[in-house]
Design a protein around this motif. Structure first.
Motif, short mmCIF file in Angstrom:
data_model
loop_
_atom_site.label_atom_id
_atom_site.label_comp_id
_atom_site.label_asym_id
_atom_site.label_seq_id
_atom_site.Cartn_x
_atom_site.Cartn_y
_atom_site.Cartn_z
N GLN A 44 0.83 -1.21 0.00
CA GLN A 44 0.00 0.00 0.00
C GLN A 44 0.86 1.26 0.00
O GLN A 44 0.59 2.22 -0.72
CB GLN A 44 -0.92 0.01 1.22
N THR A 45 1.90 1.24 0.79
CA THR A 45 2.81 2.38 0.86
C THR A 45 3.49 2.58 -0.49
O THR A 45 3.62 3.71 -0.98
CB THR A 45 3.86 2.17 1.96
N LEU A 46 3.90 1.48 -1.10
CA LEU A 46 4.55 1.55 -2.40
C LEU A 46 3.58 2.08 -3.46
O LEU A 46 3.95 2.92 -4.29
CB LEU A 46 5.10 0.18 -2.80
N ASN A 47 2.35 1.61 -3.45
CA ASN A 47 1.34 2.09 -4.40
C ASN A 47 1.06 3.58 -4.19
O ASN A 47 0.92 4.34 -5.16
CB ASN A 47 0.04 1.29 -4.27
N LEU A 48 0.95 3.99 -2.95
CA LEU A 48 0.72 5.40 -2.64
C LEU A 48 1.90 6.25 -3.13
O LEU A 48 1.70 7.30 -3.74
CB LEU A 48 0.51 5.58 -1.14
N PHE A 49 3.09 5.76 -2.89
CA PHE A 49 4.29 6.46 -3.35
C PHE A 49 4.30 6.58 -4.87
O PHE A 49 4.58 7.65 -5.43
CB PHE A 49 5.55 5.74 -2.85
N THR B 219 1.76 6.48 -6.91
CA THR B 219 0.69 7.40 -7.32
C THR B 219 1.13 8.85 -7.14
O THR B 219 0.94 9.70 -8.01
CB THR B 219 -0.59 7.13 -6.51
N ARG B 220 1.74 9.13 -6.01
CA ARG B 220 2.19 10.51 -5.73
C ARG B 220 3.29 10.93 -6.72
O ARG B 220 3.33 12.08 -7.15
CB ARG B 220 2.72 10.63 -4.30
N MET B 221 4.17 10.01 -7.06
CA MET B 221 5.22 10.33 -8.02
C MET B 221 4.62 10.64 -9.40
O MET B 221 5.05 11.58 -10.07
CB MET B 221 6.21 9.16 -8.14
N ILE C 158 4.97 14.11 -11.40
CA ILE C 158 5.48 14.18 -12.77
C ILE C 158 4.50 14.92 -13.66
O ILE C 158 4.90 15.77 -14.47
CB ILE C 158 5.79 12.76 -13.31
N LEU C 159 3.21 14.65 -13.53
CA LEU C 159 2.20 15.36 -14.31
C LEU C 159 2.19 16.85 -13.98
O LEU C 159 2.10 17.70 -14.88
CB LEU C 159 0.81 14.76 -14.08
N GLN C 160 2.30 17.17 -12.71
CA GLN C 160 2.36 18.58 -12.31
C GLN C 160 3.60 19.26 -12.90
O GLN C 160 3.53 20.40 -13.36
CB GLN C 160 2.41 18.70 -10.78
N TYR C 161 4.71 18.56 -12.89
CA TYR C 161 5.94 19.10 -13.45
C TYR C 161 5.77 19.40 -14.95
O TYR C 161 6.15 20.47 -15.43
CB TYR C 161 7.10 18.13 -13.22
#
Length: 97
Positions: A6-11, A13-15, A19-22
């Motif tokens: 779950q932590t890996l999936n959340l990470f 998703t946030r990445m 990237i999209l924001q960048y």
């Protein structure tokens, strides 16, 4: 799913979001730079037009000072003589320095 997944999936998703924001920020930055360049071009064109208008105005002002009509010939001669005296005074002052 365990807690690590779950932590890996959340990470992940946030990445992806970051990237999209960048990418959006880079695109916006390019657009803003293009707008600035266009505005600078417009400003330079307007400065050129202003300078030309100022030169035209100065020319018209000088022409008006020297304007000679049939009834104003004597006045025009006096104006020209005064302008010549003023120029001579300026030349004398510059020569003294």
């Amino acid at each position: 799913m365990n807690e690590n997944e779950q932590t890996l999936n959340l990470f992940t998703t946030r990445m992806r979001q970051m990237i999209l924001q960048y990418k959006d920020t880079v695109k916006e930055n390019r657009e803003l730079y293009a707008m600035v360049d266009e505005q600078e071009k417009t400003i330079n064109e307007l400065k050129g037009q202003l300078a030309q208008a100022q030169r035209d105005y100065d020319s018209l002002k000088m022409a008006k000072m020297l304007e000679v009509t049939d009834g104003d010939l004597e006045t025009a001669k006096k104006r020209v003589a005064k302008i010549i005296r003023d120029v001579n005074k300026c030349i004398t002052l510059l020569g003294e320095k």
